[in-house]
Write a protein that holds these residues in place. Structure first.
Motif, mmCIF file in Angstrom:
data_model
loop_
_atom_site.group_PDB
_atom_site.id
_atom_site.type_symbol
_atom_site.label_atom_id
_atom_site.label_comp_id
_atom_site.label_asym_id
_atom_site.label_seq_id
_atom_site.Cartn_x
_atom_site.Cartn_y
_atom_site.Cartn_z
ATOM 1 N N ARG A 202 0.840 -1.214 0.000
ATOM 2 C CA ARG A 202 0.000 0.000 0.000
ATOM 3 C C ARG A 202 0.868 1.255 0.000
ATOM 4 O O ARG A 202 0.578 2.227 -0.692
ATOM 5 N N LEU A 207 -1.112 3.976 -2.109
ATOM 6 C CA LEU A 207 -2.500 3.898 -1.624
ATOM 7 C C LEU A 207 -2.577 4.388 -0.184
ATOM 8 O O LEU A 207 -3.568 4.961 0.242
ATOM 9 N N GLU A 208 -1.523 4.144 0.554
ATOM 10 C CA GLU A 208 -1.448 4.560 1.951
ATOM 11 C C GLU A 208 -0.523 5.773 1.998
ATOM 12 O O GLU A 208 0.674 5.638 1.777
ATOM 13 N N SER A 210 -1.128 8.525 4.463
ATOM 14 C CA SER A 210 -1.411 9.420 5.591
ATOM 15 C C SER A 210 -0.140 9.754 6.376
ATOM 16 O O SER A 210 -0.122 10.728 7.109
ATOM 17 N N ASP A 215 -4.916 12.272 4.278
ATOM 18 C CA ASP A 215 -5.253 11.054 3.524
ATOM 19 C C ASP A 215 -4.714 11.098 2.095
ATOM 20 O O ASP A 215 -4.598 12.111 1.500
ATOM 21 N N ILE B 162 -8.186 -5.181 -4.193
ATOM 22 C CA ILE B 162 -8.256 -3.711 -4.272
ATOM 23 C C ILE B 162 -9.077 -3.313 -5.496
ATOM 24 O O ILE B 162 -9.958 -2.447 -5.422
ATOM 25 N N ILE B 214 2.022 6.019 12.525
ATOM 26 C CA ILE B 214 1.803 7.393 12.038
ATOM 27 C C ILE B 214 0.495 7.467 11.237
ATOM 28 O O ILE B 214 -0.231 8.468 11.315
ATOM 29 N N THR B 215 0.203 6.417 10.481
ATOM 30 C CA THR B 215 -1.054 6.438 9.716
ATOM 31 C C THR B 215 -2.257 6.395 10.668
ATOM 32 O O THR B 215 -3.257 7.068 10.428
ATOM 33 N N GLY B 218 -2.895 9.774 12.107
ATOM 34 C CA GLY B 218 -3.672 10.660 11.229
ATOM 35 C C GLY B 218 -5.163 10.594 11.558
ATOM 36 O O GLY B 218 -5.840 11.619 11.649
ATOM 37 N N LYS B 219 -5.656 9.361 11.731
ATOM 38 C CA LYS B 219 -7.097 9.190 12.018
ATOM 39 C C LYS B 219 -7.416 9.651 13.439
ATOM 40 O O LYS B 219 -8.428 10.306 13.678
ATOM 41 N N THR B 247 1.471 15.213 10.045
ATOM 42 C CA THR B 247 0.225 14.434 10.078
ATOM 43 C C THR B 247 -0.827 15.110 10.946
ATOM 44 O O THR B 247 -1.989 15.263 10.542
ATOM 45 N N SER B 346 -5.002 1.218 9.922
ATOM 46 C CA SER B 346 -5.134 2.402 9.067
ATOM 47 C C SER B 346 -6.223 2.208 8.022
ATOM 48 O O SER B 346 -7.093 3.068 7.832
ATOM 49 N N LYS B 354 -10.493 0.836 -1.292
ATOM 50 C CA LYS B 354 -9.229 0.361 -1.859
ATOM 51 C C LYS B 354 -8.337 -0.241 -0.768
ATOM 52 O O LYS B 354 -7.701 -1.272 -0.952
ATOM 53 N N GLN B 355 -8.309 0.456 0.373
ATOM 54 C CA GLN B 355 -7.459 -0.039 1.466
ATOM 55 C C GLN B 355 -8.079 -1.280 2.118
ATOM 56 O O GLN B 355 -7.354 -2.196 2.515
#
Lengths: 215, 405
Positions: A202, A207-208, A210, A215, B162, B214-215, B218-219, B247, B346, B354-355
């Protein structure tokens, strides 16, 4: 461009690392070591950012007399002492007998060991909570832990000494660790490996994103 | 009379052994200057020199079976390399008990021969000379072909799912308790008016676990920005600090609250493991965060952090891909993301098809792994219990596919 350039760099570096794993020759091995060096160089420069950030935040706390500001003062003094003696020692600043080495061995190492030693107390308190027989699973854990701990010390085999060797406590402890524990660990490891592949894919494909901010 | 007979015997053995090897052995190899009446040790046997596979043509591997006089009656071994002109060179002296040597001082595509001499009190007993061998360059590392094929299967299934998710197909993803509790944990901190502590592990940005952390940040920071709560993020790596700042800043901007962001939310402490732990523990005890999130790569500090968090009554969510640290987190935290769940977080939190498709693709890998484990267990059981030949063959095939070098 702020997004595209990092994504292109990530893609190229990721693909080169994958190829060099299967084709460990020129030019891929050269690129691999080149990219690794670049990461180290960027990381070395970033240390200055980190150090400056530490100084800035600590200084602001002292200037504004925020709560617990003496800890910040101690941080700055400790930082300056170790940096000054590091630079004063020149190239051989880590050689035995230097002031930096003395500080490292008799202050830093001792403090690190103290922190590490706390683990013994935390293991005891965490074990106490984990081994309380609140439900069926926790009871199973308690029983398994009982056998493993008893099997790891001589008294375990003394208690079961009248039994044949393959039924003694150390044997049961090894069985729990080598069969049940290993099976569980391997299942987790397989999941981790697949998760790593999927996440890496990803990230490489963009695709990833962040981690680049947003995003 | 007896002494004379022994002496004659020794001389005869020395002469015979010298004569037996003399024809294909360079003179420099044999050192007979120490003839004190002792008998030469037995030479090594089954000496074999092989090109080291799949390298740049820079190494020759040498194997032998040790002398029967090893270890009591020998001093060690000497490895001689003979080039194409017949010149010999001592390349290494080795201790008794050694049965292999990897020569990394050879040139690509140049023929070499080797002799291993056993060194004893009476001198050196050389082995036979190996046939000529060359260090060759191979383009593709075929020993990793199985990994490549398995990688293609897993990556191919990830890409397939995906694309099928992009086409609008509904995918079922099971609920992950720790991630479902994230919003609740942030809400709790907001209600209590206390900060949220986020620890992204102690490794740098080149570790996938840190990237995953880190991802997730973000959320999480987006929820924090929405709730107007406060985040504390002490880090042990400067690069993680810069990445985390970007982020969090982006999250605050996308939440429409750029004024709520402050660079001091992310603070660099130190790269040193226990120095960092001491600082984070201090922050925990002083600031008393209501929620502690430990997501990333952790080592011995995992339990120190989690127990301190437990002692201040924080709700704790942890996640790591280090199996050794998982029991500590399970014991001390309210929720733990086990291994792959950290990497799935994430995609799970984003809800992006897609993820999510990439998570579904992992399941194909799990099916392959489970099938192999079941087949392997059956094959091993039948092969050992009833000595079934075809089961042993199946086991060999599975080994060749799944055992990595």
């Amino acid at each position: 461009m702020r997004r595209e350039i990092p994504l292109v760099i990530t893609f190229v570096v990721g693909v080169v690392f994958v190829i060099s794993y299967f084709i460990p020759h020129y030019p891929f091995n050269e690129f691999e070591s080149w990219f690794t060096d670049w990461f180290s160089i960027v990381g070395a420069f970033a240390i200055w950012l980190g150090a400056l950030n530490l100084m800035k935040i600590s200084t602001l706390k002292i200037v504004k007399q925020k709560k617990d500001w003496p800890f910040s003062a101690l941080t700055i003094v400790s930082f300056l002492i170790i940096v000054i003696f590091g630079f004063y020692g020149g190239k051989g600043f880590r050689d035995p007998g230097t002031t930096f080495d003395w500080l490292y061995v008799y202050v830093y190492t001792a403090l690190s060991s103290t922190m590490f030693a706390l683990l013994a107390f935390f293991v005891a308190s965490a074990s106490y909570r984990a081994f309380r027989a609140r439900n069926f699973e926790a009871t199973l854990l308690l029983v398994a832990a009982f056998f493993v701990m008893l099997g790891r010390v001589p008294v375990g085999d003394m208690i079961t000494g009248f039994l044949p060797l393959e039924y003694q406590m150390s044997h049961w402890a090894n069985w729990v660790m080598n069969i049940l524990n290993t099976a569980g660990q391997r299942a987790i490891m397989i999941g981790i490996a697949l998760g790593l592949v999927s996440t890496s894919l990803r990230v490489i494909l963009g695709l990833e994103r962040s981690y680049l901010g947003g995003d | 009379m007896t002494k004379q007979a022994i002496l004659a015997g020794v001389i005869l053995v020395v002469l015979l052994s010298a004569g037996a090897f003399g024809q294909d052995r360079p003179e420099a190899v044999v050192d007979s200057s120490n003839l004190t009446g002792a008998i030469l040790p037995a030479p090594v046997t089954n000496i074999e020199a092989k090109n080291h596979k799949y390298d740049d043509g820079e190494r020759i591997d040498l194997f032998w079976e040790k002398s029967v006089d090893d270890p009591d009656n020998i001093f060690g071994y000497k490895v001689y390399r003979i080039d194409k002109d017949g010149a010999s060179e001592l390349v290494r002296e080795l201790l008794p008990g050694t049965t292999e040597y990897f020569d990394e001082e050879v040139e690509n595509d140049v023929p070499y021969q080797y002799i291993v001499a056993v060194v004893g009190e009476a001198g050196e007993a050389p082995s036979e000379m190996t046939p000529e061998v060359m260090a060759a360059w191979e383009f593709f590392n075929f020993s990793k072909l199985n990994i490549l094929i398995l990688g293609f299967i897993v990556c191919g299934s990830v890409l397939f799912f995906i694309s099928s998710a992009k086409s609008g197909k509904k995918l079922f993803i099971r609920k992950i308790g720790g991630l479902e509790a994230l919003e609740e944990a942030v809400g709790r901190a907001t209600e209590m008016g206390r900060p949220i502590l986020f620890i992204p592990g102690i490794l740098d940005l080149d570790d996938v676990q840190t990237l995953a952390a880190i991802t997730i940040l973000g959320k999480v920071s987006r929820v924090i920005a929405d709730y107007d709560s406060k985040i504390l993020m002490p880090v042990s790596r400067s690069l993680v600090m810069t990445s985390a700042r970007e982020t969090i800043k982006e999250s605050y901007m996308s939440a429409g609250r750029p004024d709520g962001y402050n660079d001091n939310m992310v603070q660099y402490i130190t790269d040193e493991q226990f120095g960092y732990v001491a600082a984070v523990n201090g922050i925990m005890v002083r600031e008393k965060p209501a929620t502690c999130l430990y997501l990333g790569a952790f080592f011995a500090e995992s339990l120190i952090l989690a127990e301190t968090g437990n002692s201040i009554g924080a709700i704790q969510i942890a996640g790591t891909a280090r199996p050794g640290q998982l029991p500590f987190f399970v014991a001390a935290c309210d929720y733990t993301l086990i291994g792959e769940e950290l990497f799935a977080a994430s995609a799970y939190l984003s809800g992006d098809p897609k993820q999510l498709g990439s998570l579904k693709g992992q399941d194909i890998g799990k099916i392959v792994a489970m099938s192999a484990i079941i087949l392997g267990t059956l094959a091993m059981t039948f092969a050992s219990a009833w000595e079934l030949g075809f089961m042993q063959s199946l086991l060999d095939i599975l080994n060749s596919i799944f055992v990595t070098n």
